[in-house]
Motif scaffolding. Sequence first.
Motif, PDB file in Angstrom:
ATOM      1  N   LEU A 213      -4.995  16.432   8.426  1.00  0.00           N
ATOM      2  CA  LEU A 213      -5.320  15.024   8.664  1.00  0.00           C
ATOM      3  C   LEU A 213      -4.074  14.148   8.655  1.00  0.00           C
ATOM      4  O   LEU A 213      -3.890  13.288   9.512  1.00  0.00           O
TER       5      LEU A 213
ATOM      6  N   ILE B  90     -12.346  12.935  -3.964  1.00  0.00           N
ATOM      7  CA  ILE B  90     -13.805  12.735  -4.017  1.00  0.00           C
ATOM      8  C   ILE B  90     -14.523  14.007  -3.551  1.00  0.00           C
ATOM      9  O   ILE B  90     -15.470  14.475  -4.180  1.00  0.00           O
ATOM     10  N   PHE B  91     -14.016  14.600  -2.475  1.00  0.00           N
ATOM     11  CA  PHE B  91     -14.603  15.831  -1.938  1.00  0.00           C
ATOM     12  C   PHE B  91     -14.516  16.969  -2.960  1.00  0.00           C
ATOM     13  O   PHE B  91     -15.499  17.659  -3.240  1.00  0.00           O
TER      14      PHE B  91
ATOM     15  N   ALA C 237      -9.926  10.829  -0.382  1.00  0.00           N
ATOM     16  CA  ALA C 237     -11.049  11.598   0.164  1.00  0.00           C
ATOM     17  C   ALA C 237     -11.022  13.018  -0.392  1.00  0.00           C
ATOM     18  O   ALA C 237     -12.058  13.580  -0.747  1.00  0.00           O
TER      19      ALA C 237
ATOM     20  N   LEU D 196     -11.467   9.539   9.021  1.00  0.00           N
ATOM     21  CA  LEU D 196     -10.018   9.470   9.224  1.00  0.00           C
ATOM     22  C   LEU D 196      -9.619  10.260  10.467  1.00  0.00           C
ATOM     23  O   LEU D 196      -8.737   9.861  11.222  1.00  0.00           O
ATOM     24  N   ALA D 197     -10.299  11.398  10.667  1.00  0.00           N
ATOM     25  CA  ALA D 197      -9.989  12.211  11.841  1.00  0.00           C
ATOM     26  C   ALA D 197     -10.407  11.484  13.117  1.00  0.00           C
ATOM     27  O   ALA D 197      -9.665  11.438  14.096  1.00  0.00           O
TER      28      ALA D 197
ATOM     29  N   PHE E  33      -8.185   8.796  14.544  1.00  0.00           N
ATOM     30  CA  PHE E  33      -7.038   9.221  15.348  1.00  0.00           C
ATOM     31  C   PHE E  33      -7.223   8.786  16.792  1.00  0.00           C
ATOM     32  O   PHE E  33      -6.262   8.438  17.481  1.00  0.00           O
TER      33      PHE E  33
ATOM     34  N   MET F 254     -19.750  15.162  -2.574  1.00  0.00           N
ATOM     35  CA  MET F 254     -19.111  16.039  -1.591  1.00  0.00           C
ATOM     36  C   MET F 254     -19.265  15.472  -0.181  1.00  0.00           C
ATOM     37  O   MET F 254     -18.310  15.414   0.584  1.00  0.00           O
TER      38      MET F 254
ATOM     39  N   LEU G 162      -2.946  14.324  12.435  1.00  0.00           N
ATOM     40  CA  LEU G 162      -3.722  13.215  12.977  1.00  0.00           C
ATOM     41  C   LEU G 162      -3.191  11.866  12.486  1.00  0.00           C
ATOM     42  O   LEU G 162      -3.790  10.833  12.762  1.00  0.00           O
TER      43      LEU G 162
ATOM     44  N   LEU H 174     -15.447  10.729   4.687  1.00  0.00           N
ATOM     45  CA  LEU H 174     -14.158  10.046   4.824  1.00  0.00           C
ATOM     46  C   LEU H 174     -13.164  10.908   5.602  1.00  0.00           C
ATOM     47  O   LEU H 174     -12.399  10.388   6.423  1.00  0.00           O
ATOM     48  N   PHE H 175     -13.213  12.229   5.393  1.00  0.00           N
ATOM     49  CA  PHE H 175     -12.364  13.120   6.208  1.00  0.00           C
ATOM     50  C   PHE H 175     -12.650  12.913   7.692  1.00  0.00           C
ATOM     51  O   PHE H 175     -11.747  12.725   8.502  1.00  0.00           O
TER      52      PHE H 175
ATOM     53  N   ILE I 245     -15.133   2.771  -2.276  1.00  0.00           N
ATOM     54  CA  ILE I 245     -13.932   2.967  -1.454  1.00  0.00           C
ATOM     55  C   ILE I 245     -14.353   3.495  -0.086  1.00  0.00           C
ATOM     56  O   ILE I 245     -13.888   3.026   0.958  1.00  0.00           O
ATOM     57  N   ILE I 246     -15.273   4.472  -0.105  1.00  0.00           N
ATOM     58  CA  ILE I 246     -15.772   5.049   1.139  1.00  0.00           C
ATOM     59  C   ILE I 246     -16.572   4.001   1.914  1.00  0.00           C
ATOM     60  O   ILE I 246     -16.443   3.885   3.133  1.00  0.00           O
TER      61      ILE I 246
ATOM     62  N   TRP J 178      -3.691  -1.410  -3.015  1.00  0.00           N
ATOM     63  CA  TRP J 178      -4.503  -0.195  -3.207  1.00  0.00           C
ATOM     64  C   TRP J 178      -5.183  -0.207  -4.559  1.00  0.00           C
ATOM     65  O   TRP J 178      -4.803   0.499  -5.476  1.00  0.00           O
TER      66      TRP J 178
ATOM     67  N   TYR K  93     -14.224   1.672   3.703  1.00  0.00           N
ATOM     68  CA  TYR K  93     -13.650   2.284   4.905  1.00  0.00           C
ATOM     69  C   TYR K  93     -14.673   2.427   6.012  1.00  0.00           C
ATOM     70  O   TYR K  93     -14.401   2.142   7.179  1.00  0.00           O
TER      71      TYR K  93
ATOM     72  N   GLY L 246     -16.883  12.638   0.463  1.00  0.00           N
ATOM     73  CA  GLY L 246     -15.535  13.084   0.792  1.00  0.00           C
ATOM     74  C   GLY L 246     -15.443  13.568   2.230  1.00  0.00           C
ATOM     75  O   GLY L 246     -14.525  13.208   2.970  1.00  0.00           O
ATOM     76  N   VAL L 247     -16.437  14.383   2.639  1.00  0.00           N
ATOM     77  CA  VAL L 247     -16.451  14.912   4.004  1.00  0.00           C
ATOM     78  C   VAL L 247     -16.533  13.764   5.006  1.00  0.00           C
ATOM     79  O   VAL L 247     -15.843  13.759   6.031  1.00  0.00           O
TER      80      VAL L 247
ATOM     81  N   ASN M 220      -5.181   7.165  20.114  1.00  0.00           N
ATOM     82  CA  ASN M 220      -4.865   8.287  20.998  1.00  0.00           C
ATOM     83  C   ASN M 220      -6.106   8.657  21.792  1.00  0.00           C
ATOM     84  O   ASN M 220      -7.225   8.301  21.431  1.00  0.00           O
TER      85      ASN M 220
END
Lengths: 355, 310
Positions: free
Chosen positions: B82, B99-100, B96, A337-338, A341, A327, B86, A333-334, A284-285, A85, A288, A330-331, A345
């Motif tokens: 998350l 950063i956000f 994240a 990640l979501a 899932f 901003m 998830l 990457l959120f 980093i983003i 990391w 990913y 960040g969103v 699944n």
Amino acid sequence: MIHIQARTEPSSLMKIASPLLAIALTLVFGCVLFSAIGKSPTQALHVLLIAPLADSYNIGEMFVKMGPLLLCAVGLSLCYRANLWNIGAEGQLLAGALGGSAMALYFGDSNSLFALPVTLLAGIVSGMLWAAIPTYLKLRFNSNLILTTIMFNYIGLYLLIWAVHGPLRDPQGFGFPESAMFADATLLPTLFESSRIHLGVAFAVISAFIAWFILSKSHLGFQIRVFGSDEPAAKYAGFSGKKLSWMVMLFAGALAGLAGVSETTGPIGQLVPNVSPGYGYSAIIVAYLGRLHPLGAILAAVFMAVLYMGGDLAQIEMGIPVAVVSMFQGVLLFFLLACDFFINNRLAFSNQATN
Amino acid sequence: MDSDLIVQILFAAVKTGTPLLFIALGEVICEKSGILNLGQEGMMLMGAVVGFLAAYGTGSAGLGVLAAMIMGCIMSLIFAVLVLHLGANQVATGLALTIFGTGLSAFIGSGVVGQTIQGFQPIAIPLLSDIPFIGRILFSHDILVYTSFAMTFILMFVVYKTRIGLTLTAVGENPHAANAIGIKVLRVRYLAVMFGGVMAGISGAYMSLVYTPMWVENMTAGRGWIALALVVFASWRIGRIMLGAYLFGVASIMHLVLQGLGWSISPNLLAMLPYVATVIVMVIISADKFKEKLLAPRSLGKTFDPRQMA
């Protein structure tokens, strides 16, 4: 009834679709946000995403921003694949900028053919050094790599600020915290006329292909993949975790250092305190978003560079603070990640309520 | 160095250590439940900006702190959904969040940069503040510093002496076993993460309402990250976090000490000190591999899926 069901095998479709879906959701989020603050969402999206690609000058600038993002992200992709990391690309980039600039200033007005290669090498070595310290501390003293690399980002930043206020400050610069402009012999050549796209951008694309080759065709890449997915198995197979950590971290440090020195000897042409608008963190983003795949990182870096350009344009044309870029990152990457899932699944639909 | 200067330095160390204490207390509870939230810096910045905006708008620093707590909690909920629902990677999600939070705080705070407010005023505690040395160092601060003292002792009691603390530790050490005896692992972790968010919010509010009563982009300057190191330094023990926070406080104001000794070093080099100190401390603490493995919550950073068996 809708319920969540574990997939028997990870969905390879979702692996590709997830970043695209995340980008789409981020754009929807952006529209809602801009409406909420009373800006036209269509205009904002146009400025953020279309305008950066509207003319050849802007496209050129977009590639100039893509260069450092991609260099850092390629190194980080390999690190993260090997479960290392490394959050320190920003510090390694700044170290590269600092070391490279010191060398460029040392050459002064020299016309030597070696001036540029040696300057670049100094940047690369500085980046490697900045990655080597946390790596050594992790392997020798078991210290947490995430936290040490972050701390070295701050240490690198203050070292750079100290240097431009002190030893590297331009004596004829009226006291501004900037170095002298570099001589032509230490500047990266541009690739096309009438655009600032420089050799560093080409280095970035080449590095992505080299990393892809290492990862998918070499024994080292095989070790990285095994380590990342199953560390006990890798150790059982006799792979040396230490050697692998050194190789991957130094490679990432070298690329981030190259990104730094390419900024100062490329578009900037001198050492300034704000060499990087957070490229090392954004990378980093990018890593990913590119699925930790070096070639995927190329596409992701282009998208991120567009967003950076768009952020600048949105500030100039619509008065939107440039912080909106970080901003959105960040969103993004959120959402990524979501969406991930659903790689393992899926939503199952049934007529009856299930327990 | 005369004793007056020493008192001033230690007073400043407590003040500087207080935001670290708040945020590290939140993070240690979160980590004790087995969740590593690297979003501290982002939550803290959001707490700082929202706390400042609320105090600026209402004129009440108390409402500022309340707003910061709520904001910190909301931020931590994004992380919790998350990670806990998830199954997202904790490291990536935390990054994240940082950063956000960095971007969003700069975005919503851009209108009030440079404005100042009336923050909390110091309250000297009667009698206690008259104690020589100690009184001036510990008992002539603002209400938030006293709150941080109280929080430390309350948490020591709750974690080490009550059933809640046992449940928390059980979840962090072995979520599968905890699940098997009927503890709602996800619920405990949700609460722990949210507590971390609230504390990060207060910590941010301390920065923008007391420490420097104004809003500046990135004003927390890595304190969220230093707090994460502080938790490792304290070996996940609450009492040691308080000690560590003030030690880091001393490191952050080292330039005052060195100026007091008559040294002249570039302020930019001195600005590195807290970060260098953090690295050195982590190296010393972690060098003993066995000890760290013994002390860290065993499930720290690992995803727990109640559908899977251990």
